[in-house]
Design an enzyme around this catalytic site. Structure first.
Site, PDB file in Angstrom:
ATOM      1  N   CYS A 115       0.823  -1.229   0.000  1.00  0.00           N
ATOM      2  CA  CYS A 115       0.000   0.000   0.000  1.00  0.00           C
ATOM      3  C   CYS A 115       0.851   1.270   0.000  1.00  0.00           C
ATOM      4  O   CYS A 115       0.342   2.356  -0.279  1.00  0.00           O
ATOM      5  CB  CYS A 115      -0.939   0.012   1.196  1.00  0.00           C
ATOM      6  SG  CYS A 115      -2.056  -1.386   1.228  1.00  0.00           S
ATOM      7  N   HIS A 255      -3.314   7.351   2.952  1.00  0.00           N
ATOM      8  CA  HIS A 255      -3.741   6.050   2.431  1.00  0.00           C
ATOM      9  C   HIS A 255      -5.169   5.779   2.903  1.00  0.00           C
ATOM     10  O   HIS A 255      -5.499   5.979   4.076  1.00  0.00           O
ATOM     11  CB  HIS A 255      -2.777   4.974   2.945  1.00  0.00           C
ATOM     12  CG  HIS A 255      -3.188   3.584   2.586  1.00  0.00           C
ATOM     13  ND1 HIS A 255      -3.611   3.245   1.329  1.00  0.00           N
ATOM     14  CD2 HIS A 255      -3.249   2.443   3.331  1.00  0.00           C
ATOM     15  CE1 HIS A 255      -3.906   1.954   1.311  1.00  0.00           C
ATOM     16  NE2 HIS A 255      -3.701   1.451   2.505  1.00  0.00           N
ATOM     17  N   ASN A 285     -10.004  -0.034   0.258  1.00  0.00           N
ATOM     18  CA  ASN A 285      -8.538   0.046   0.209  1.00  0.00           C
ATOM     19  C   ASN A 285      -8.053  -0.487  -1.135  1.00  0.00           C
ATOM     20  O   ASN A 285      -8.149  -1.683  -1.403  1.00  0.00           O
ATOM     21  CB  ASN A 285      -7.979  -0.785   1.374  1.00  0.00           C
ATOM     22  CG  ASN A 285      -6.471  -0.765   1.448  1.00  0.00           C
ATOM     23  OD1 ASN A 285      -5.796  -0.300   0.530  1.00  0.00           O
ATOM     24  ND2 ASN A 285      -5.930  -1.281   2.536  1.00  0.00           N
TER      25      ASN A 285
HETATM   26  N1  COA Z   1     -18.272  -8.274   9.604  1.00  0.00           N
HETATM   27  C1  COA Z   1     -18.667  -8.594  10.845  1.00  0.00           C
HETATM   28  N2  COA Z   1     -17.810  -8.944  11.808  1.00  0.00           N
HETATM   29  C2  COA Z   1     -16.503  -8.955  11.507  1.00  0.00           C
HETATM   30  C3  COA Z   1     -16.021  -8.621  10.231  1.00  0.00           C
HETATM   31  C4  COA Z   1     -16.971  -8.265   9.264  1.00  0.00           C
HETATM   32  N3  COA Z   1     -16.619  -7.926   8.004  1.00  0.00           N
HETATM   33  N4  COA Z   1     -14.678  -8.700  10.228  1.00  0.00           N
HETATM   34  C5  COA Z   1     -14.318  -9.080  11.464  1.00  0.00           C
HETATM   35  N5  COA Z   1     -15.409  -9.235  12.219  1.00  0.00           N
HETATM   36  C6  COA Z   1     -15.492  -9.671  13.611  1.00  0.00           C
HETATM   37  C7  COA Z   1     -14.300 -10.463  14.045  1.00  0.00           C
HETATM   38  O1  COA Z   1     -14.393 -11.797  13.609  1.00  0.00           O
HETATM   39  C8  COA Z   1     -14.356 -10.317  15.537  1.00  0.00           C
HETATM   40  O2  COA Z   1     -15.299 -11.219  16.017  1.00  0.00           O
HETATM   41  P1  COA Z   1     -15.026 -11.995  17.401  1.00  0.00           P
HETATM   42  O3  COA Z   1     -14.958 -10.888  18.433  1.00  0.00           O
HETATM   43  O4  COA Z   1     -16.226 -12.872  17.526  1.00  0.00           O
HETATM   44  O5  COA Z   1     -13.743 -12.705  17.232  1.00  0.00           O
HETATM   45  C9  COA Z   1     -14.931  -8.904  15.721  1.00  0.00           C
HETATM   46  O6  COA Z   1     -15.516  -8.546  14.455  1.00  0.00           O
HETATM   47  C10 COA Z   1     -13.885  -7.881  16.079  1.00  0.00           C
HETATM   48  O7  COA Z   1     -12.771  -8.081  15.242  1.00  0.00           O
HETATM   49  P2  COA Z   1     -11.539  -7.100  15.231  1.00  0.00           P
HETATM   50  O8  COA Z   1     -10.545  -7.576  14.218  1.00  0.00           O
HETATM   51  O9  COA Z   1     -11.071  -6.854  16.624  1.00  0.00           O
HETATM   52  O10 COA Z   1     -12.280  -5.771  14.723  1.00  0.00           O
HETATM   53  P3  COA Z   1     -11.692  -4.360  14.501  1.00  0.00           P
HETATM   54  O11 COA Z   1     -12.467  -3.367  15.216  1.00  0.00           O
HETATM   55  O12 COA Z   1     -10.197  -4.353  14.693  1.00  0.00           O
HETATM   56  O13 COA Z   1     -11.963  -4.140  12.949  1.00  0.00           O
HETATM   57  C11 COA Z   1     -10.759  -4.268  10.887  1.00  0.00           C
HETATM   58  C12 COA Z   1     -11.440  -5.051  12.001  1.00  0.00           C
HETATM   59  C13 COA Z   1     -10.160  -5.266   9.893  1.00  0.00           C
HETATM   60  C14 COA Z   1     -11.773  -3.394  10.206  1.00  0.00           C
HETATM   61  C15 COA Z   1      -9.655  -3.390  11.526  1.00  0.00           C
HETATM   62  O14 COA Z   1      -8.861  -4.161  12.381  1.00  0.00           O
HETATM   63  C16 COA Z   1      -8.776  -2.754  10.500  1.00  0.00           C
HETATM   64  O15 COA Z   1      -9.229  -1.903   9.761  1.00  0.00           O
HETATM   65  N6  COA Z   1      -7.490  -3.136  10.469  1.00  0.00           N
HETATM   66  C17 COA Z   1      -6.580  -2.561   9.530  1.00  0.00           C
HETATM   67  C18 COA Z   1      -6.873  -3.115   8.177  1.00  0.00           C
HETATM   68  C19 COA Z   1      -6.134  -2.412   7.130  1.00  0.00           C
HETATM   69  O16 COA Z   1      -6.295  -1.243   6.978  1.00  0.00           O
HETATM   70  N7  COA Z   1      -5.282  -3.150   6.413  1.00  0.00           N
HETATM   71  C20 COA Z   1      -4.546  -2.660   5.354  1.00  0.00           C
HETATM   72  C21 COA Z   1      -3.488  -1.758   5.846  1.00  0.00           C
HETATM   73  S1  COA Z   1      -2.625  -1.178   4.498  1.00  0.00           S
END
Ligand code: COA
Length: 328
Positions: A115, A255, A285
């Site tokens: 990215c 980003h 993204n």
């Molecule tokens: N829909 C519903 N629930 C979801 C889900 C979705 N699309 N994706 C994950 N969950 C669930 C998880 O399974 C977890 O469930 P559990 O508590 O039963 O295990 C719960 O939501 C919380 O997951 P978590 O990963 O802690 O959520 P979060 O608040 O961190 O949000 C992201 C998840 C992926 C949105 C967030 O971590 C994020 O944006 N990370 C960075 C991603 C990114 O930008 N990557 C590229 C960088 S260049």
């Protein structure tokens, strides 16, 4: 503040016409529009069709840059493509783009920084110009990420989209261009965001298809924290190198991965959200293409005007992170 070596002139982008909304995902996976919007800010993303290759999207973005600058493909001395989803692994995406454009006078190669790729590619372009290897460097960031995204994994599927963006780097005139830049990486954290299979260490086989290791795997929460810290670090360092304060920045183009990461970055940098360009709600993204598409939209909508100071910042797999302060 040093005198810019290169200026960025002309911008272009391409996003596929097919829109996939959050509601479409909620029919396929245990997710909802509400969850995706609340946790990421994404409402929809673009998904390329089979005939919309990475090269075609790159070409469409590049054509806008050529039209903006009045250059022909033969005027290009170098083509640098940032991508982590090339159409094929050999040769480079840039060589395929070169062939499509008919840019036969150019050297063409890819830059791999996920990215952060567009930012790294701009730094490479600056180096080529500084070394007098090239005068006109086409910098393109193009991704067909939805082909390497696991559509059965709700933790990644909803995040990514396809598209391309581009600009041209050339020797600076009138003090415009890159005022300062900052690049970092930390390879020890590679396995928090990566594609385990498909490369030389794990060539394609039946197991790879079975365990989906061809697709992007991500530890979302860890990546989230690292993205916020790294983009904050990158903003601080580039402002310091440019001798600028946050108050002197007219526009921040971060980003576009997650609105919460964008808001945290802006808050840390001390830049109010009305000076932050955001389009993550429409594209998700798009990895390397993210800042490039946003830059083009900022120019075309008049948010970025000549004379403004713009801060570009990105974070990605590697981990990699980088920032650029640019006099537009
Ligand atoms: N829909 C519903 N629930 C979801 C889900 C979705 N699309 N994706 C994950 N969950 C669930 C998880 O399974 C977890 O469930 P559990 O508590 O039963 O295990 C719960 O939501 C919380 O997951 P978590 O990963 O802690 O959520 P979060 O608040 O961190 O949000 C992201 C998840 C992926 C949105 C967030 O971590 C994020 O944006 N990370 C960075 C991603 C990114 O930008 N990557 C590229 C960088 S260049």
């Amino acid at each position: 503040m040093r005198r810019p070596i290169v200026e960025l002139v002309g911008t272009g982008s391409y996003t596929p016409p097919r829109v996939v909304t959050n509601d479409e995902f909620s029919k396929l996976l245990a997710t909802s529009d509400q969850w995706i919007r609340d946790r990421t800010g994404i409402r929809e993303r673009r998904v390329a069709g089979p005939s919309e290759t990475n090269a075609c999207m790159a070409q469409a973005a590049a054509k806008h840059v050529l039209a903006d600058t009045g250059l022909t493909p033969l005027d290009l001395d170098a083509i640098v493509v940032a991508t982590c989803s090339p159409d094929r692994l050999l040769p480079s995406q840039a060589c395929d783009l070169q062939a499509l454009l008919g840019a036969t006078n150019a050297a063409a190669f890819d830059v791999g920084a996920a990215c952060t790729g567009f930012m790294y590619a701009l730094n490479v372009a600056e180096g080529l110009v500084a070394a007098e290897q090239a005068r006109n460097v086409l910098v393109v960031a193009s991704e067909k990420l939805t082909t390497i995204t696991d559509w059965t994994d709700r933790t990644t599927a909803v995040l990514f989209g396809d598209g391309a963006g581009a600009t041209l780097a050339r020797p600076s005139a009138n003090g415009r261009g890159i005022l300062a830049s900052y690049m970092r990486s930390d390879g020890t954290l590679a396995e928090l965001l990566y594609r385990p299979g498909g490369g030389a260490d794990h060539p394609p086989d039946e197991q790879l298809l079975k365990d989906h290791s061809y697709f992007i795997k991500m530890a979302g929460r860890e990546v989230f924290k690292a993205a916020v810290l790294s983009m904050a670090d990158a903003c601080d360092k580039v402002l310091e190198r440019a001798g600028l304060t946050a108050g002197q920045i007219d526009l921040l183009i971060p980003h576009q991965a997650n609105i919460r990461i964008i808001e945290a970055t802006a808050k840390h940098a001390g830049i109010p959200m009305d000076k932050v360009f955001v389009n993550v709600e429409r594209y998700g993204n798009t990895s390397a293409a993210s800042v490039a598409i946003a830059l083009d939209e900022a120019v075309r909508t008049g948010r970025l005007q000549p004379g403004m100071k713009v801060l570009l910042v990105a974070f990605g797999a590697g981990f990699t992170w980088a920032s650029l302060a640019v006099q537009w």
